[in-house]
Write a protein that holds these residues in place. Structure first.
Motif, PDB file in Angstrom:
ATOM      1  N   ALA A  27       0.837  -1.205   0.000  1.00 45.66           N
ATOM      2  CA  ALA A  27       0.000   0.000   0.000  1.00 45.66           C
ATOM      3  C   ALA A  27       0.868   1.251   0.000  1.00 45.66           C
ATOM      4  O   ALA A  27       1.831   1.341   0.759  1.00 45.66           O
ATOM      5  CB  ALA A  27      -0.914  -0.012   1.220  1.00 45.66           C
ATOM      6  N   ASP A  28       0.552   2.201  -0.829  1.00 49.05           N
ATOM      7  CA  ASP A  28       1.303   3.440  -1.006  1.00 49.05           C
ATOM      8  C   ASP A  28       2.620   3.215  -1.742  1.00 49.05           C
ATOM      9  O   ASP A  28       3.477   4.083  -1.774  1.00 49.05           O
ATOM     10  CB  ASP A  28       1.564   4.143   0.337  1.00 49.05           C
ATOM     11  CG  ASP A  28       2.001   5.597   0.147  1.00 49.05           C
ATOM     12  OD1 ASP A  28       1.584   6.209  -0.863  1.00 49.05           O
ATOM     13  OD2 ASP A  28       2.782   6.104   0.973  1.00 49.05           O
ATOM     14  N   GLU A 354      10.307  12.446   0.630  1.00 54.87           N
ATOM     15  CA  GLU A 354       9.014  11.832   0.941  1.00 54.87           C
ATOM     16  C   GLU A 354       9.127  10.315   1.046  1.00 54.87           C
ATOM     17  O   GLU A 354       8.565   9.700   1.953  1.00 54.87           O
ATOM     18  CB  GLU A 354       8.003  12.212  -0.153  1.00 54.87           C
ATOM     19  CG  GLU A 354       6.591  11.681   0.083  1.00 54.87           C
ATOM     20  CD  GLU A 354       6.389  10.277  -0.463  1.00 54.87           C
ATOM     21  OE1 GLU A 354       5.617   9.499   0.148  1.00 54.87           O
ATOM     22  OE2 GLU A 354       7.023   9.933  -1.487  1.00 54.87           O
ATOM     23  N   ARG A 355       9.872   9.695   0.123  1.00 55.26           N
ATOM     24  CA  ARG A 355      10.028   8.232   0.159  1.00 55.26           C
ATOM     25  C   ARG A 355      10.904   7.786   1.328  1.00 55.26           C
ATOM     26  O   ARG A 355      10.663   6.739   1.929  1.00 55.26           O
ATOM     27  CB  ARG A 355      10.626   7.732  -1.151  1.00 55.26           C
ATOM     28  CG  ARG A 355       9.696   7.797  -2.342  1.00 55.26           C
ATOM     29  CD  ARG A 355       8.613   6.697  -2.316  1.00 55.26           C
ATOM     30  NE  ARG A 355       7.412   7.071  -1.581  1.00 55.26           N
ATOM     31  CZ  ARG A 355       6.409   6.242  -1.334  1.00 55.26           C
ATOM     32  NH1 ARG A 355       6.447   4.986  -1.755  1.00 55.26           N
ATOM     33  NH2 ARG A 355       5.355   6.652  -0.658  1.00 55.26           N
ATOM     34  N   GLU A 358       8.766   7.816   4.308  1.00 57.27           N
ATOM     35  CA  GLU A 358       7.879   6.660   4.282  1.00 57.27           C
ATOM     36  C   GLU A 358       8.620   5.390   4.718  1.00 57.27           C
ATOM     37  O   GLU A 358       8.070   4.551   5.444  1.00 57.27           O
ATOM     38  CB  GLU A 358       7.291   6.495   2.890  1.00 57.27           C
ATOM     39  CG  GLU A 358       6.350   5.308   2.716  1.00 57.27           C
ATOM     40  CD  GLU A 358       5.112   5.362   3.591  1.00 57.27           C
ATOM     41  OE1 GLU A 358       4.470   4.304   3.775  1.00 57.27           O
ATOM     42  OE2 GLU A 358       4.765   6.459   4.104  1.00 57.27           O
ATOM     43  N   ARG A 362       7.731   2.923   7.872  1.00 57.82           N
ATOM     44  CA  ARG A 362       7.532   1.471   7.743  1.00 57.82           C
ATOM     45  C   ARG A 362       8.509   0.670   8.616  1.00 57.82           C
ATOM     46  O   ARG A 362       8.143  -0.375   9.149  1.00 57.82           O
ATOM     47  CB  ARG A 362       7.680   1.063   6.272  1.00 57.82           C
ATOM     48  CG  ARG A 362       6.608   1.661   5.379  1.00 57.82           C
ATOM     49  CD  ARG A 362       6.821   1.279   3.919  1.00 57.82           C
ATOM     50  NE  ARG A 362       5.909   2.026   3.037  1.00 57.82           N
ATOM     51  CZ  ARG A 362       5.844   1.857   1.729  1.00 57.82           C
ATOM     52  NH1 ARG A 362       6.642   0.984   1.126  1.00 57.82           N
ATOM     53  NH2 ARG A 362       4.986   2.568   0.998  1.00 57.82           N
TER      54      ARG A 362
END
Length: 365
Positions: A27-28, A354-355, A358, A362
């Motif tokens: 997801a994402d 941004e990544r 993320e 996670r």
């Protein structure tokens, strides 16, 4: 008659495709920290130089323009501390990977010759030896190698994949050993602008080479320093006799950097502001990922320079790759770089802010 490709190992990145598919299904979307390709914009002054030179209907030269050679010698003097450089001490190349892969062939190496590189290393050093039909040899300390039949010795500092930086003393000792035994030394220094916990030194610094370039050549690239991986802009600096021979061969092979890219390279080498800005981006991402990895139970070794964190949980690298892929994070397995990396993964911090954020989220789950 066997094919040339049969001499080569399986292309390592193909083995990662199933894990990439797993990560992409998260997801994402995927956070790809595997290859280490630049994602930030090409500096505006470099793009302007490229477009200003776009009307280039004639053939470029393999040796490049005088302006390009001036830019390389000037940069190497200021940034690396190299002294008394002439145009004969430099040679533009079409990206550093091409050079690494074809250097043993262009040096005329073949059966019975040996090419040495670090035990943990960029796979293309081995590929270059095998393409030429030479014997690839790994080392822990280069001065402990058997010099018999050894024609080419690769150094890599800062290291890909580990980020390890060789000290001036280690470099000096290796240069002396190579000269004593008549072994040509090539030093891959493509990450030299990216020292974090160490200040990398070039093999061309007079404290290392004694002010002489006999038997030594340094390899440099703008891919990481200036986000120019797509431009294929790199160059060699060092022994004029070696580079003169390579120039003759590469003229016959038509190994020319496109004229607009030559102009862009001049602009990139003449500016330090964009290098500082890019370092700041990478420093932020590096800190965030390192803290997240350590909080998630990883141990980071070396990694004092370059664009990677060399991380382990003391398990098979493929177990780590698989686990992170289920969280949508793709990393490179350490055994891509030699069997000594089988319990490590290489984590690039070349993704966007941004990544990276993320990935941090996670990793905390």
């Amino acid at each position: 008659m066997g094919t040339v490709s049969s001499r080569l190992p399986v292309f390592p990145w193909d083995r990662l495709e199933p894990y990439k598919s797993t990560a992409a299904a998260y997801a994402d979307g995927i956070v790809d920290l595997s290859v280490g390709t630049p994602v930030d914009p090409v500096p505006a002054l470099v793009r302007s130089a490229l477009t200003d030179a776009a009307d280039s209907p004639g053939y470029p030269t393999v040796w490049g323009t005088a302006a390009l050679r001036d830019a390389i010698t000037g940069w190497a003097g200021k940034r690396l501390g190299a002294t008394d450089l002439e145009h004969t001490n430099v040679l533009p190349v079409v990206g550093s990977k091409e050079l690494v892969a074809w250097l043993p062939t262009q040096l005329g190496l073949g059966a019975g010759d040996r090419v040495a590189y670090p035990r943990l290393a960029y796979p293309t050093y081995e590929v270059g030896a095998r393409l030429a039909g030479a014997e690839p040899v790994v080392y822990d300390d280069p001065w402990e190698l058997d010099p018999a039949g050894l024609k080419l010795l690769w150094l890599n500092s800062p290291s890909n994949p580990t980020g390890r930086v060789l000290s001036a003393d280690e470099l000096r000792r290796t240069v002396a050993w190579a000269r004593e035994h008549g072994v040509l030394l090539f030093s891959d220094e493509c990450y030299i602008e990216l020292g974090w916990e160490a200040d990398p030194v070039s093999v061309l610094h007079p404290d290392v080479c004694g002010g002489s370039y006999d038997g030594i050549v340094a390899v440099h690239s703008l891919s990481k320093r200036s986000n120019l991986a797509g431009y294929r802009a790199a160059f060699l600096v060092g022994d004029a006799e070696v580079l003169g021979e390579l120039l003759l061969i590469r003229k016959h092979g038509g190994m020319m950097i496109p004229a607009p890219v030559q102009a862009a390279t001049v602009a990139a080498l003449g500016d330090t502001e964009h290098v500082g800005e890019q370092r700041e981006r990478y420093a932020r991402r590096r800190t965030a990922l390192r803290e997240a990895l350590e909080a998630a139970g990883f141990r980071v070794e070396h990694s004092e320079a370059s664009l990677y964190l060399w991380a382990t949980r003391d398990e098979s690298c493929w177990d780590t790759v698989g686990d992170l892929a289920k969280r949508g994070i793709l990393v490179a397995p350490g055994d891509f770089y030699g069997s000594a990396g089988e319990h490590f993964v290489r984590v690039a911090f070349t993704a966007t802010d941004e990544r990276v954020d993320e990935a941090v989220r996670r990793l905390a789950q």
